[in-house]
Scaffold this active site. Structure first.
Site, PDB file in Angstrom:
ATOM      1  N   ARG A  59       0.823  -1.208   0.000  1.00  0.00           N
ATOM      2  CA  ARG A  59       0.000   0.000   0.000  1.00  0.00           C
ATOM      3  C   ARG A  59       0.858   1.260   0.000  1.00  0.00           C
ATOM      4  NH1 ARG A  59      -4.158   2.753   3.873  1.00  0.00           N
ATOM      5  NH2 ARG A  59      -5.570   3.551   2.281  1.00  0.00           N
ATOM      6  N   HIS A  63       0.495   4.444  -2.583  1.00  0.00           N
ATOM      7  CA  HIS A  63       0.317   5.831  -2.135  1.00  0.00           C
ATOM      8  C   HIS A  63       1.476   6.701  -2.582  1.00  0.00           C
ATOM      9  CE1 HIS A  63      -2.998   5.448   1.100  1.00  0.00           C
ATOM     10  NE2 HIS A  63      -3.194   4.608   0.115  1.00  0.00           N
ATOM     11  N   ASP A  64       2.678   6.157  -2.545  1.00  0.00           N
ATOM     12  CA  ASP A  64       3.819   6.946  -2.986  1.00  0.00           C
ATOM     13  C   ASP A  64       3.651   7.328  -4.454  1.00  0.00           C
ATOM     14  OD1 ASP A  64       6.301   8.213  -2.907  1.00  0.00           O
ATOM     15  OD2 ASP A  64       7.309   6.437  -3.675  1.00  0.00           O
ATOM     16  N   VAL A  67       0.918  10.010  -5.370  1.00  0.00           N
ATOM     17  CA  VAL A  67       1.118  11.385  -4.900  1.00  0.00           C
ATOM     18  C   VAL A  67       2.543  11.817  -5.264  1.00  0.00           C
ATOM     19  CG1 VAL A  67       0.995  12.942  -2.911  1.00  0.00           C
ATOM     20  CG2 VAL A  67      -0.453  10.903  -2.974  1.00  0.00           C
ATOM     21  N   GLY A  69       4.297  11.070  -7.759  1.00  0.00           N
ATOM     22  CA  GLY A  69       5.099  10.065  -8.448  1.00  0.00           C
ATOM     23  C   GLY A  69       5.866   9.151  -7.502  1.00  0.00           C
ATOM     24  N   ASP A  71       8.550   8.478  -5.831  1.00  0.00           N
ATOM     25  CA  ASP A  71       9.798   9.159  -5.456  1.00  0.00           C
ATOM     26  C   ASP A  71      10.062   9.087  -3.959  1.00  0.00           C
ATOM     27  OD1 ASP A  71       7.845  10.820  -4.470  1.00  0.00           O
ATOM     28  OD2 ASP A  71       8.726  12.669  -5.238  1.00  0.00           O
ATOM     29  N   SER A  73       8.441  10.145  -1.661  1.00  0.00           N
ATOM     30  CA  SER A  73       8.051  11.352  -0.921  1.00  0.00           C
ATOM     31  C   SER A  73       7.162  10.978   0.266  1.00  0.00           C
ATOM     32  CB  SER A  73       7.331  12.342  -1.838  1.00  0.00           C
ATOM     33  OG  SER A  73       6.254  11.709  -2.499  1.00  0.00           O
ATOM     34  N   ASN A  90      -3.091   8.456   6.901  1.00  0.00           N
ATOM     35  CA  ASN A  90      -1.909   7.747   7.377  1.00  0.00           C
ATOM     36  C   ASN A  90      -2.212   6.690   8.422  1.00  0.00           C
ATOM     37  OD1 ASN A  90      -2.465   9.074   9.704  1.00  0.00           O
ATOM     38  ND2 ASN A  90      -0.613  10.299   9.744  1.00  0.00           N
ATOM     39  N   PRO A 162      -7.684   7.672  -4.041  1.00  0.00           N
ATOM     40  CA  PRO A 162      -9.111   7.370  -4.191  1.00  0.00           C
ATOM     41  C   PRO A 162      -9.761   7.076  -2.851  1.00  0.00           C
ATOM     42  CG  PRO A 162      -7.754   5.524  -4.962  1.00  0.00           C
ATOM     43  CD  PRO A 162      -6.809   6.629  -4.594  1.00  0.00           C
ATOM     44  N   HIS A 192      -6.173  -5.792  -2.780  1.00  0.00           N
ATOM     45  CA  HIS A 192      -7.006  -5.935  -1.588  1.00  0.00           C
ATOM     46  C   HIS A 192      -7.259  -7.403  -1.241  1.00  0.00           C
ATOM     47  CE1 HIS A 192      -8.678  -1.528  -1.810  1.00  0.00           C
ATOM     48  NE2 HIS A 192      -7.395  -1.592  -1.518  1.00  0.00           N
ATOM     49  N   THR A 193      -6.552  -8.290  -1.870  1.00  0.00           N
ATOM     50  CA  THR A 193      -6.584  -9.713  -1.524  1.00  0.00           C
ATOM     51  C   THR A 193      -5.785  -9.990  -0.250  1.00  0.00           C
ATOM     52  OG1 THR A 193      -6.076 -11.943  -2.326  1.00  0.00           O
ATOM     53  CG2 THR A 193      -4.605 -10.217  -3.059  1.00  0.00           C
ATOM     54  N   ASP A 244      -9.896  -9.448   2.658  1.00  0.00           N
ATOM     55  CA  ASP A 244     -10.342 -10.649   1.944  1.00  0.00           C
ATOM     56  C   ASP A 244     -10.784 -11.651   3.004  1.00  0.00           C
ATOM     57  OD1 ASP A 244     -10.566 -13.141   0.778  1.00  0.00           O
ATOM     58  OD2 ASP A 244      -8.678 -13.033  -0.329  1.00  0.00           O
TER      59      ASP A 244
HETATM   60  C1  HEM Z   1      -9.028   1.519  -6.389  1.00  0.00           C
HETATM   61  C2  HEM Z   1      -8.933   2.406  -5.438  1.00  0.00           C
HETATM   62  C3  HEM Z   1      -8.502   2.083  -4.047  1.00  0.00           C
HETATM   63  C4  HEM Z   1      -9.138   2.484  -2.928  1.00  0.00           C
HETATM   64  C5  HEM Z   1     -10.385   3.325  -2.848  1.00  0.00           C
HETATM   65  C6  HEM Z   1      -8.395   1.934  -1.803  1.00  0.00           C
HETATM   66  C7  HEM Z   1      -8.730   2.141  -0.486  1.00  0.00           C
HETATM   67  C8  HEM Z   1      -8.177   1.470   0.570  1.00  0.00           C
HETATM   68  C9  HEM Z   1      -8.609   1.609   1.932  1.00  0.00           C
HETATM   69  C10 HEM Z   1      -9.688   2.532   2.438  1.00  0.00           C
HETATM   70  C11 HEM Z   1      -7.864   0.733   2.667  1.00  0.00           C
HETATM   71  C12 HEM Z   1      -7.993   0.475   4.150  1.00  0.00           C
HETATM   72  C13 HEM Z   1      -7.066   1.341   4.912  1.00  0.00           C
HETATM   73  C14 HEM Z   1      -7.275   1.150   6.369  1.00  0.00           C
HETATM   74  O1  HEM Z   1      -8.308   1.539   6.892  1.00  0.00           O
HETATM   75  O2  HEM Z   1      -6.373   0.630   7.028  1.00  0.00           O
HETATM   76  C15 HEM Z   1      -6.961   0.066   1.778  1.00  0.00           C
HETATM   77  C16 HEM Z   1      -6.041  -0.881   2.161  1.00  0.00           C
HETATM   78  C17 HEM Z   1      -5.112  -1.410   1.308  1.00  0.00           C
HETATM   79  N1  HEM Z   1      -4.925  -1.084   0.006  1.00  0.00           N
HETATM   80 FE1  HEM Z   1      -6.157   0.023  -1.147  1.00  0.00          FE
HETATM   81  N2  HEM Z   1      -7.333   1.229  -2.260  1.00  0.00           N
HETATM   82  C18 HEM Z   1      -7.355   1.296  -3.624  1.00  0.00           C
HETATM   83  C19 HEM Z   1      -6.411   0.742  -4.462  1.00  0.00           C
HETATM   84  C20 HEM Z   1      -5.290   0.063  -4.037  1.00  0.00           C
HETATM   85  C21 HEM Z   1      -4.168  -0.290  -4.875  1.00  0.00           C
HETATM   86  C22 HEM Z   1      -4.046   0.073  -6.353  1.00  0.00           C
HETATM   87  C23 HEM Z   1      -3.293  -0.960  -4.096  1.00  0.00           C
HETATM   88  C24 HEM Z   1      -1.959  -1.535  -4.448  1.00  0.00           C
HETATM   89  C25 HEM Z   1      -1.578  -1.895  -5.640  1.00  0.00           C
HETATM   90  C26 HEM Z   1      -3.868  -1.058  -2.773  1.00  0.00           C
HETATM   91  C27 HEM Z   1      -3.323  -1.737  -1.712  1.00  0.00           C
HETATM   92  C28 HEM Z   1      -3.883  -1.814  -0.466  1.00  0.00           C
HETATM   93  C29 HEM Z   1      -3.382  -2.700   0.579  1.00  0.00           C
HETATM   94  C30 HEM Z   1      -2.288  -3.741   0.439  1.00  0.00           C
HETATM   95  C31 HEM Z   1      -4.145  -2.434   1.699  1.00  0.00           C
HETATM   96  C32 HEM Z   1      -3.999  -3.071   3.089  1.00  0.00           C
HETATM   97  C33 HEM Z   1      -3.081  -2.208   3.926  1.00  0.00           C
HETATM   98  C34 HEM Z   1      -2.689  -2.818   5.255  1.00  0.00           C
HETATM   99  O3  HEM Z   1      -3.172  -3.881   5.621  1.00  0.00           O
HETATM  100  O4  HEM Z   1      -1.857  -2.207   5.958  1.00  0.00           O
HETATM  101  N3  HEM Z   1      -5.069  -0.394  -2.765  1.00  0.00           N
HETATM  102  N4  HEM Z   1      -7.170   0.546   0.503  1.00  0.00           N
HETATM  103  C1  LIG Z   2       1.526   7.770  12.793  1.00  0.00           C
HETATM  104  C2  LIG Z   2       1.144   9.141  12.319  1.00  0.00           C
HETATM  105  O1  LIG Z   2       1.883   9.776  11.586  1.00  0.00           O
HETATM  106  N1  LIG Z   2      -0.037   9.587  12.741  1.00  0.00           N
HETATM  107  C3  LIG Z   2      -0.611  10.868  12.356  1.00  0.00           C
HETATM  108  C4  LIG Z   2      -1.720  10.659  11.327  1.00  0.00           C
HETATM  109  O2  LIG Z   2      -2.431  11.830  11.033  1.00  0.00           O
HETATM  110  C5  LIG Z   2      -3.057  12.397  12.146  1.00  0.00           C
HETATM  111  C6  LIG Z   2      -3.916  13.552  11.658  1.00  0.00           C
HETATM  112  O3  LIG Z   2      -3.299  14.284  10.623  1.00  0.00           O
HETATM  113  C7  LIG Z   2      -1.978  12.822  13.163  1.00  0.00           C
HETATM  114  O4  LIG Z   2      -2.577  13.391  14.310  1.00  0.00           O
HETATM  115  C8  LIG Z   2      -1.176  11.566  13.571  1.00  0.00           C
HETATM  116  O5  LIG Z   2      -0.124  11.916  14.434  1.00  0.00           O
END
Ligand code: HEM
Ligand SMILES: CC(=O)N[C@H]1CO[C@H](CO)[C@@H](O)[C@@H]1O
Ligand SMILES: *[C@@H]1O[C@H](CO)[C@@H](O)[C@H](O)[C@H]1NC(C)=O
Ligand SMILES: *[C@@H]1O[C@H](CO)[C@@H](O)[C@H](O)[C@H]1NC(C)=O
Length: 327
Positions: A59, A63-64, A67, A69, A71, A73, A90, A162, A192-193, A244
């Protein structure tokens, strides 16, 4: 002198420089030949300590790249909490993703020849490939040669990532703005698997008092009940569940089978099946693991090309959390 024989090699050289100057496999062949094995053993060690290494790293790469590119960041820390990683999103960027890159960077830099030769952005790209392989998908060749950026702002995150409440049109447009097709988006959503989501990211789908039905009708009813049990209405915001429900720790195509059964956790997941424009691809990926894997590798390779920095646009950071000091 015969001019065609003089110009032909020059033309060829220019062509190669222009089309291959961006990224290439084996970029560190001369500067740090063992970089791939150094990174993969550091990632493996971290993964053996905690499974979260895998989803967190994957993930972080997404995100990198979305936002500013690819890099690194997203890894920059700021003293006044104004960096990309300080964005409210975050909460979900598990610290283990950052830690994976920091550990792999330390392993690379412990080899004298490699010290400060490999960018954090490239280490993140390699670590992403490695965590995907560690959770069950085939490995693939990673293109390298990214430089690290020097700018990271909280503000730049808005409108770039997104939201899970979005439907197909907006998601498609967001991915298209980075040169990614609908098929790329469907394949990348397969990430998301593995991994976790905090309850508040989808609670509107099960506790919607504005809507007559209360529960999102595209949700499978027993699955919706299970979500309600795991995520009560007054929930601890730190609480997270598997995305999943069937094979949460395996990088496989079960994500698409879940969508066929109404078990997509987010609206942004389920829309891929409810919308006829993306349903065909979902059905193909659900029934053919190879087709999914091929599409995923093609798409993540394109993801890794977004906004790549070269030359004066970037640097090879010594510390992934801070820009280099100008001496
Ligand atoms: C299509 C649009 C996408 C949306 C709206 C989206 C949104 C989200 C959200 C809301 C979460 C849960 C975050 C949380 O509450 O902890 C999540 C988790 C995650 N996303 Fe996405 N995502 C998208 C695409 C992607 C893509 C393209 C990737 C990677 C190629 C990705 C990889 C992941 C992974 C691996 C997690 C699990 C993170 C963790 O367990 O720490 N997502 N995503
Ligand atoms: C771990 C971390 O960086 N947490 C920050 C996430 O964002 C919130 C709101 O901007 C901060 O208050 C947390 O410190
Ligand atoms: C935060 O720090 C950065 C870098 O030192 C600076 O450019 C920015 O203006 C600061 N922002 C605020 C709100 O203080
Ligand atoms: C599965 O997908 C692969 C790759 O696209 C393709 O070569 C293969 O023929 C497909 N298998 C079936 C049974 O459709």
């Amino acid at each position: 002198m015969n001019s065609p024989s003089l110009f032909f090699p020059i033309f060829l050289f220019l062509h190669l420089t222009l089309s291959h100057a961006q990224l290439r496999v084996n970029y560190y062949q001369n500067t740090c030949p063992d970089v791939e094995s150094i990174v993969s053993s550091a990632v493996k060690q971290k993964f053996q300590q905690t499974f979260v290494t895998a989803p967190a790293t994957l993930r972080l790469f997404f995100h990198d790249c979305f936002v500013r590119g690819c890099d690194a960041s997203v890894m920059l820390a700021s003293w006044n909490n104004t960096a990309e990683k300080d964005n409210p999103d975050n909460l979900s960027l598990a610290g283990d993703g950052f830690d994976t890159v920091i550990k792999a960077k330390a392993a690379v830099d412990s080899v004298p020849k490699c010290r400060n030769k490999v960018s954090c952005a490239d280490i993140l790209a390699m670590a992403t490939r490695d965590v995907i392989a560690l959770t069950g998908s085939p490995s693939y060749a990673v293109e390298l040669g990214r430089l690290d950026g020097r700018i990271s702002t909280k503000r730049s995150v808005r409108h770039h990532l997104p939201s899970p409440d979005r439907k197909l049109d907006i998601l498609k447009a967001m991915f298209a703005s980075h040169g990614l097709t609908l098929t790329d988006m469907i394949a990348l959503s397969g990430a998301h698997t593995i991994g976790f989501s905090h309850c508040n990211r989808f609670s509107r789908r099960i506790y919607n008092f504005k809507s007559k039905s209360k529960i999102d009708p595209t949700l499978n009813p027993p699955y919706a009940r299970r979500l309600g049990q795991m995520c009560p209405e007054k929930v601890d915001p730190r609480m997270a569940i598997d995305m999943d429900p069937a094979t949460p720790r395996t990088f496989d195509n079960v994500y698409y089978r879940n969508l066929q059964q109404g078990k997509g956790l987010f609206t942004s997941d389920q829309t891929l099946f409810t919308d006829a424009r993306s349903r065909t691809a979902v059905n193909i990926f659900a029934s053919n693991k190879t087709a999914f894997e091929e599409a995923f590798v093609a798409a993540i390779t394109k993801l890794g090309r977004i906004g790549v920095r070269r030359g004066k646009q970037g640097e090879i950071r010594h510390d992934c959390a801070a820009v280099n000091k100008i001496i």
